[in-house]
Design an enzyme around this catalytic site. Structure first.
Site, PDB file in Angstrom:
ATOM      1  N   ARG A 165     -42.601  29.031  -8.547  1.00  0.00           N
ATOM      2  CA  ARG A 165     -42.748  27.636  -8.133  1.00  0.00           C
ATOM      3  C   ARG A 165     -42.691  27.524  -6.622  1.00  0.00           C
ATOM      4  O   ARG A 165     -43.494  26.847  -5.995  1.00  0.00           O
ATOM      5  CB  ARG A 165     -41.625  26.792  -8.731  1.00  0.00           C
ATOM      6  CG  ARG A 165     -41.700  26.536 -10.212  1.00  0.00           C
ATOM      7  CD  ARG A 165     -40.546  25.639 -10.634  1.00  0.00           C
ATOM      8  NE  ARG A 165     -40.581  25.365 -12.060  1.00  0.00           N
ATOM      9  CZ  ARG A 165     -40.017  26.130 -12.967  1.00  0.00           C
ATOM     10  NH1 ARG A 165     -39.389  27.241 -12.603  1.00  0.00           N
ATOM     11  NH2 ARG A 165     -40.083  25.820 -14.264  1.00  0.00           N
ATOM     12  N   ILE A 166     -41.702  28.193  -6.040  1.00  0.00           N
ATOM     13  CA  ILE A 166     -41.524  28.108  -4.596  1.00  0.00           C
ATOM     14  C   ILE A 166     -42.644  28.846  -3.885  1.00  0.00           C
ATOM     15  O   ILE A 166     -43.195  28.361  -2.887  1.00  0.00           O
ATOM     16  CB  ILE A 166     -40.143  28.653  -4.190  1.00  0.00           C
ATOM     17  CG1 ILE A 166     -39.038  27.812  -4.839  1.00  0.00           C
ATOM     18  CG2 ILE A 166     -39.989  28.676  -2.674  1.00  0.00           C
ATOM     19  CD1 ILE A 166     -37.654  28.416  -4.746  1.00  0.00           C
ATOM     20  N   ARG A 246     -33.374  35.731  -3.857  1.00  0.00           N
ATOM     21  CA  ARG A 246     -32.097  36.313  -4.262  1.00  0.00           C
ATOM     22  C   ARG A 246     -31.825  37.512  -3.362  1.00  0.00           C
ATOM     23  O   ARG A 246     -32.723  38.299  -3.058  1.00  0.00           O
ATOM     24  CB  ARG A 246     -32.117  36.751  -5.726  1.00  0.00           C
ATOM     25  CG  ARG A 246     -32.217  35.612  -6.736  1.00  0.00           C
ATOM     26  CD  ARG A 246     -30.947  34.776  -6.778  1.00  0.00           C
ATOM     27  NE  ARG A 246     -30.985  33.761  -7.820  1.00  0.00           N
ATOM     28  CZ  ARG A 246     -31.405  32.520  -7.645  1.00  0.00           C
ATOM     29  NH1 ARG A 246     -31.862  32.134  -6.445  1.00  0.00           N
ATOM     30  NH2 ARG A 246     -31.388  31.654  -8.645  1.00  0.00           N
ATOM     31  N   ASP A 269     -31.574  33.535   3.909  1.00  0.00           N
ATOM     32  CA  ASP A 269     -30.753  32.437   3.399  1.00  0.00           C
ATOM     33  C   ASP A 269     -29.939  32.895   2.200  1.00  0.00           C
ATOM     34  O   ASP A 269     -29.024  32.208   1.777  1.00  0.00           O
ATOM     35  CB  ASP A 269     -31.640  31.250   3.010  1.00  0.00           C
ATOM     36  CG  ASP A 269     -30.810  30.022   2.668  1.00  0.00           C
ATOM     37  OD1 ASP A 269     -29.993  29.608   3.514  1.00  0.00           O
ATOM     38  OD2 ASP A 269     -30.973  29.481   1.555  1.00  0.00           O
ATOM     39  N   GLU A 274     -23.202  38.041  -1.668  1.00  0.00           N
ATOM     40  CA  GLU A 274     -23.201  36.674  -1.176  1.00  0.00           C
ATOM     41  C   GLU A 274     -21.873  36.027  -1.548  1.00  0.00           C
ATOM     42  O   GLU A 274     -21.538  35.979  -2.733  1.00  0.00           O
ATOM     43  CB  GLU A 274     -24.361  35.891  -1.786  1.00  0.00           C
ATOM     44  CG  GLU A 274     -24.591  34.544  -1.130  1.00  0.00           C
ATOM     45  CD  GLU A 274     -25.860  33.884  -1.636  1.00  0.00           C
ATOM     46  OE1 GLU A 274     -26.672  33.428  -0.808  1.00  0.00           O
ATOM     47  OE2 GLU A 274     -26.038  33.842  -2.867  1.00  0.00           O
ATOM     48  N   HIS A 293     -27.147  30.032   2.400  1.00  0.00           N
ATOM     49  CA  HIS A 293     -27.741  29.577   1.140  1.00  0.00           C
ATOM     50  C   HIS A 293     -27.903  28.049   1.132  1.00  0.00           C
ATOM     51  O   HIS A 293     -27.455  27.361   0.204  1.00  0.00           O
ATOM     52  CB  HIS A 293     -26.879  30.021  -0.054  1.00  0.00           C
ATOM     53  CG  HIS A 293     -27.673  30.120  -1.335  1.00  0.00           C
ATOM     54  ND1 HIS A 293     -27.418  31.075  -2.288  1.00  0.00           N
ATOM     55  CD2 HIS A 293     -28.707  29.382  -1.821  1.00  0.00           C
ATOM     56  CE1 HIS A 293     -28.259  30.915  -3.312  1.00  0.00           C
ATOM     57  NE2 HIS A 293     -29.047  29.896  -3.043  1.00  0.00           N
TER      58      HIS A 293
END
Length: 335
Positions: A165-166, A246, A269, A274, A293
């Site tokens: 989608r992105i 990710r 990001d 993380e 993030h």
């Protein structure tokens, strides 16, 4: 559905007023009978169990408990799950898909700010803004007004990893600019790539021929370290890697070596792990730009997710099909 169906919030309570501010909540309540003071952060309490027995629609969000067989047995009237966030992997189970429950997600809405962040970083990287800012902050000397060779976005080569989608939205946002955009995705055909308006390349070829590479693939066991030491070595000197997908898609040890050597730049990001440990060299390397993030929905962007759910609830009330259904068969290809 002609009368408002009974609905129940299932999410972390603190998120509800952010995703459903008063105007969005009012819009949702036009379509469903839902109590904003009753939020199921788990399904073990007496109130939650009593509410489940009457619930026809679950409005879920970040922190939703898993919908296993026991929970679904306690919700015999459940017909729809409307998720006010992205992936439903965290709470969905095989049992959910075996039952006649339709599931919708606000993943498309959450893709908007990620794609916007990516677009901004691509354009900034093309102008060498991040590195120039670092040099200026360190040296405190203006470099002068002469033309800087090698920078600019006219004809800059941008490689997109993943037509998610992105990824697809990034491609669309890049269309008005004078950039040369290519795509790699094992699930995309030449015809589909042509529909998106970009050439389709094998991963290695995309890496070799891109000044900026942006990652939008899902993280699965097969895609962990999709961009590893060998792949990073294929990128041209001075290229920039952007990752908003990710952290585990990129081998961070290998990336640190390339950035430390000054050969590559990185905009991250998401990281692996993380959050990054306090002693990570990525905090200090001048070629690394790390954000916590925040590319996804933040602040006033969160209400877009709630609006998506309110619109889906209105479609259910009108007897229409959902606009953003989740396909369980495609989940392994999604983040």
């Amino acid at each position: 559905m002609s009368e408002r169906p009974r609905a129940l919030f299932a999410m972390t309570a603190g998120h509800l007023p952010l995703v459903f501010p008063p105007d969005v909540l009012a819009r949702l309540r036009e379509s469903v009978d839902i109590d904003p003071d009753l939020i199921a952060e788990d399904f073990t309490g007496v109130r939650a169990r009593e509410a489940l027995a009457r619930t026809e629609i679950l409005v879920t969000g970040w922190g939703c408990p898993r919908l296993d067989a026991a929970v679904l047995d306690a919700a015999p009237r459940l017909r729809a799950v409307l998720h006010s966030a992205g992936s439903v992997k965290g709470f969905s189970t095989p049992e959910l898909w075996r039952r006649s429950v339709v599931v919708s997600s606000a993943a498309d809405a959450n893709a908007v700010p990620v794609a916007e962040y990516t677009l901004a970083m691509i354009l900034l990287a093309g102008k060498d803004v991040l590195a120039a800012r670092e040099r200026l902050r360190t040296e405190r000397v203006h470099p002068g007004w002469s033309v800087v060779p090698g920078i600019g976005n006219h004809g800059r080569r941008v490689g997109v990893i993943g037509a998610s989608r992105i990824g697809r939205r990034v491609i669309a946002l890049l269309a008005p600019f004078d950039l040369r955009v290519t795509l790699t995705d094992p699930y995309v055909t030449e015809r589909r790539a042509a529909e998106l308006g970009v050439p389709l390349l094998p991963l290695d070829d995309l890496l070799r021929t891109s000044d900026i590479v942006t990652v939008h693939a899902p993280e699965t066991p097969r895609t962990r370290h999709l961009v590893g030491r060998r792949e990073l070595a294929l990128m041209p000197d001075g290229a920039t890697l952007i990752n908003t997908a990710r952290g585990g898609l990129v081998d961070h040890d290998a990336l640190v070596e390339e950035v430390r050597a000054g050969r590559l730049n990185a905009v991250l990001d998401v990281t692996d792990p993380e959050p990054l440990p306090a002693d990570s060299p990525l905090y200090d390397l001048p070629g690394a730009f790390v954000t916590p993030h925040l590319a996804g929905s933040q602040g006033n962007e969160l209400s877009r997710l709630g609006t998506t759910v309110a619109e889906e609830a209105a479609r259910l009330l009108a007897g229409e099909e959902l606009a953003h259904p989740v396909d369980p068969g495609a989940m392994e290809r999604e983040a």
